[in-house]
Design a protein around this motif. Structure first.
Motif, PDB file in Angstrom:
ATOM      1  N   VAL A 184     -23.193  29.348  61.412  1.00 31.61           N
ATOM      2  CA  VAL A 184     -22.978  28.358  60.353  1.00 31.61           C
ATOM      3  C   VAL A 184     -23.496  27.010  60.836  1.00 31.61           C
ATOM      4  O   VAL A 184     -23.168  26.546  61.919  1.00 31.61           O
ATOM      5  CB  VAL A 184     -21.482  28.259  59.989  1.00 31.61           C
ATOM      6  CG1 VAL A 184     -21.255  27.202  58.923  1.00 31.61           C
ATOM      7  CG2 VAL A 184     -20.962  29.607  59.536  1.00 31.61           C
ATOM      8  N   VAL A 185     -24.330  26.393  60.028  1.00 35.58           N
ATOM      9  CA  VAL A 185     -24.906  25.092  60.360  1.00 35.58           C
ATOM     10  C   VAL A 185     -23.821  24.022  60.248  1.00 35.58           C
ATOM     11  O   VAL A 185     -23.082  23.986  59.257  1.00 35.58           O
ATOM     12  CB  VAL A 185     -26.065  24.771  59.395  1.00 35.58           C
ATOM     13  CG1 VAL A 185     -26.671  23.419  59.701  1.00 35.58           C
ATOM     14  CG2 VAL A 185     -27.116  25.861  59.447  1.00 35.58           C
ATOM     15  N   PRO A 186     -23.688  23.139  61.245  1.00 35.94           N
ATOM     16  CA  PRO A 186     -22.672  22.087  61.147  1.00 35.94           C
ATOM     17  C   PRO A 186     -23.001  21.107  60.018  1.00 35.94           C
ATOM     18  O   PRO A 186     -24.165  20.869  59.701  1.00 35.94           O
ATOM     19  CB  PRO A 186     -22.724  21.400  62.510  1.00 35.94           C
ATOM     20  CG  PRO A 186     -24.040  21.758  63.077  1.00 35.94           C
ATOM     21  CD  PRO A 186     -24.429  23.073  62.490  1.00 35.94           C
ATOM     22  N   ALA A 187     -21.962  20.561  59.407  1.00 33.11           N
ATOM     23  CA  ALA A 187     -22.131  19.648  58.281  1.00 33.11           C
ATOM     24  C   ALA A 187     -22.547  18.275  58.772  1.00 33.11           C
ATOM     25  O   ALA A 187     -22.163  17.836  59.852  1.00 33.11           O
ATOM     26  CB  ALA A 187     -20.821  19.552  57.501  1.00 33.11           C
ATOM     27  N   ASN A 188     -23.335  17.583  57.972  1.00 28.19           N
ATOM     28  CA  ASN A 188     -23.699  16.203  58.250  1.00 28.19           C
ATOM     29  C   ASN A 188     -22.651  15.313  57.588  1.00 28.19           C
ATOM     30  O   ASN A 188     -22.496  15.338  56.362  1.00 28.19           O
ATOM     31  CB  ASN A 188     -25.083  15.869  57.692  1.00 28.19           C
ATOM     32  CG  ASN A 188     -26.176  16.605  58.441  1.00 28.19           C
ATOM     33  OD1 ASN A 188     -26.022  16.911  59.609  1.00 28.19           O
ATOM     34  ND2 ASN A 188     -27.275  16.891  57.752  1.00 28.19           N
ATOM     35  N   VAL A 189     -21.931  14.549  58.382  1.00 26.58           N
ATOM     36  CA  VAL A 189     -20.856  13.717  57.865  1.00 26.58           C
ATOM     37  C   VAL A 189     -21.230  12.264  58.064  1.00 26.58           C
ATOM     38  O   VAL A 189     -21.616  11.847  59.160  1.00 26.58           O
ATOM     39  CB  VAL A 189     -19.522  14.024  58.593  1.00 26.58           C
ATOM     40  CG1 VAL A 189     -18.417  13.126  58.062  1.00 26.58           C
ATOM     41  CG2 VAL A 189     -19.153  15.480  58.411  1.00 26.58           C
ATOM     42  N   ARG A 190     -21.137  11.489  56.982  1.00 29.56           N
ATOM     43  CA  ARG A 190     -21.364  10.048  57.080  1.00 29.56           C
ATOM     44  C   ARG A 190     -20.029   9.354  56.863  1.00 29.56           C
ATOM     45  O   ARG A 190     -19.270   9.688  55.961  1.00 29.56           O
ATOM     46  CB  ARG A 190     -22.339   9.575  56.001  1.00 29.56           C
ATOM     47  CG  ARG A 190     -23.732  10.130  56.177  1.00 29.56           C
ATOM     48  CD  ARG A 190     -24.681   9.522  55.173  1.00 29.56           C
ATOM     49  NE  ARG A 190     -24.162   9.657  53.807  1.00 29.56           N
ATOM     50  CZ  ARG A 190     -24.436   8.815  52.815  1.00 29.56           C
ATOM     51  NH1 ARG A 190     -25.237   7.793  53.038  1.00 29.56           N
ATOM     52  NH2 ARG A 190     -23.943   8.995  51.626  1.00 29.56           N
TER      53      ARG A 190
END
Length: 76
Positions: free
Chosen positions: A11-17
């Motif tokens: 699972v690709v890690p999420a991009n969090v801003r």
């Protein structure tokens, strides 16, 4: 077909801003809009045509005759 099992590594890690509380843009006030009042439509019931009136009269007469027949059958 065999099921596809996904593990955490697949699972690709999420991009969090993250947004900071500093430098908030200016808040613009809400503009109130006066909605014009529109009168509601008046509903006029349709008139029943003569054929419909005759049909309703015949149905009523039929119900009365059925009731009278049931009453006469009950007396016999």
């Amino acid at each position: 077909m065999s099921p596809l099992w996904l593990g955490p590594s697949a699972v690709v890690p999420a991009n969090v801003r993250r947004l900071s509380g500093e430098g908030d843009p200016e808040v613009t006030p809400v503009h109130r809009v006066a909605v014009p009042v529109v009168p509601s439509a008046s509903v006029v019931p349709r008139q029943i045509d003569p054929v419909g009136l005759r049909l309703m009269a015949l149905q009523l007469e039929n119900e009365q005759l059925r009731a009278e027949l049931e009453q006469l059958r009950g007396e016999a």
